[in-house]
Design a protein around this motif. Structure first.
Motif, short mmCIF file in Angstrom:
data_model
loop_
_atom_site.label_atom_id
_atom_site.label_comp_id
_atom_site.label_asym_id
_atom_site.label_seq_id
_atom_site.Cartn_x
_atom_site.Cartn_y
_atom_site.Cartn_z
N UNK A 130 -17.44 3.71 -6.26
CA UNK A 130 -15.71 4.12 -7.01
C UNK A 130 -15.29 3.88 -5.83
N UNK A 131 -14.21 3.19 -5.87
CA UNK A 131 -12.99 3.03 -4.62
C UNK A 131 -11.70 4.05 -5.23
N UNK A 132 -11.18 4.49 -4.69
CA UNK A 132 -9.51 4.95 -4.64
C UNK A 132 -9.02 3.78 -3.60
N UNK A 133 -7.59 3.44 -4.10
CA UNK A 133 -6.85 2.52 -3.36
C UNK A 133 -5.35 3.11 -3.10
N UNK A 134 -4.40 2.88 -2.11
CA UNK A 134 -3.42 3.07 -2.35
C UNK A 134 -2.40 1.49 -1.80
N UNK A 135 -1.52 0.98 -3.25
CA UNK A 135 -0.78 0.67 -2.69
C UNK A 135 1.14 0.70 -3.05
N UNK A 136 1.63 0.18 -1.59
CA UNK A 136 3.49 0.38 -1.29
C UNK A 136 3.78 -0.52 -2.07
N UNK A 137 4.99 -0.42 -2.69
CA UNK A 137 5.30 -1.24 -3.67
C UNK A 137 6.06 -2.85 -2.25
N UNK A 138 5.53 -3.87 -3.13
CA UNK A 138 5.24 -5.47 -2.64
C UNK A 138 4.08 -5.32 -1.51
N UNK A 139 3.23 -4.38 -1.20
CA UNK A 139 2.39 -4.53 0.25
C UNK A 139 0.96 -4.61 -1.07
N UNK A 140 0.07 -4.77 0.31
CA UNK A 140 -1.13 -5.26 -0.36
C UNK A 140 -2.08 -3.66 -0.65
N UNK A 141 -3.62 -3.18 -0.88
CA UNK A 141 -4.41 -2.47 -0.68
C UNK A 141 -4.88 -1.71 0.43
N UNK A 142 -4.36 -0.09 0.50
CA UNK A 142 -5.31 0.03 1.26
C UNK A 142 -6.32 0.94 1.07
N UNK A 143 -7.91 1.10 1.79
CA UNK A 143 -8.89 1.64 1.40
C UNK A 143 -8.10 2.92 1.44
N UNK A 144 -9.26 4.20 0.31
CA UNK A 144 -8.62 5.40 0.64
C UNK A 144 -10.06 6.02 1.25
N UNK A 145 -10.99 5.91 -0.66
CA UNK A 145 -12.02 6.53 -0.22
C UNK A 145 -12.89 5.54 -1.14
N UNK A 146 -14.18 5.83 -0.23
CA UNK A 146 -15.29 4.98 -1.19
C UNK A 146 -16.34 6.35 -1.11
#
Lengths: 109, 113
Positions: free
Chosen positions: A32-48
């Protein structure tokens, strides 16, 4: 079929407050992954997260996994404005990975 | 420190046209993926590849084709573009095995008119 549900979909909170985002999934998975995405941006991995009871923390964010309940949580502690973004959970099984719809978090002063 | 590179970043297509979205990674990852993200939604897997010469369908493959002739490159082809393919497309890559971080490209914004 592997389905992922996040809630809430929208979250407005004040700086300094705590809150939790929930991610439920329908069948057994191996990661299971958690990602963060800022508006108009790509996804940044937070946790696996890989195993039952796994807990990971980075700064004001802490993620946990309960494979028996098919539930992961992302806990936000003492929110700050910089945490405003959309947070996605994603559940993987074999070579497939399904994303939740995302939680749009706004942190207000 | 390039990571996953996608081109073009923006493109407008007319209905019925075809185009290829390019994706290359320099991390020697064997797994590569293509996702689409519709406004306000999560990502949906279009195709993935576990290595050169091997590709497989994801959740929403219709209207798309892929190839993987090298480890580095994983182009996505849209045939006969339709308005329903208006979306943001993300390429991603990872090392083999569960638990490895998946790295995403910057995205390609596609509009079909």
């Amino acid at each position: 079929e592997l389905k992922v549900e996040q809630n809430p979909l929208f979250l407005s909170m004040q700086e300094g407050k705590n809150y939790t985002i929930y991610c439920n999934y329908s069948t057994t998975s191996d990661r299971l992954y958690w990602y963060r995405q800022d508006p108009g941006k790509s996804l940044e991995s937070l946790f696996v997260l890989l195993s039952n009871g796994a807990v990971k923390q980075e700064g004001r964010l802490m993620a946990s996994l309960d494979t028996k309940a098919r539930l992961s949580t992302l806990h936000i502690t003492a929110a700050v404005h910089d945490l405003s973004a959309t947070y996605f959970c994603a559940v993987g099984r074999n070579n497939d990975m399904r994303f939740g719809a995302g939680t749009r978090l706004t942190v207000k002063p | 420190n390039a990571g996953v590179t996608q081109t073009p970043k923006f493109r407008i297509l007319k209905i019925g046209q075809s185009m290829t979205l390019q994706c290359t990674q320099d991390m020697n990852h064997n797994y590569m993926y293509w996702y689409r993200q519709d406004p306000g939604m999560g990502l949906k897997l279009i195709y993935y590849s576990v290595g050169a010469g091997i590709t497989d369908k994801g959740e929403v493959p219709n209207g798309y084709n892929v190839s993987r002739s090298t480890t580095e490159d994983f182009p996505l082809r849209l045939e006969l573009a339709a308005p329903s393919q208006t979306s943001v497309y993300f390429c991603a890559s990872s090392l083999q095995g569960t638990g490895n971080t998946i790295y995403f490209g910057e995205g390609s914004w596609l509009t079909v008119v």
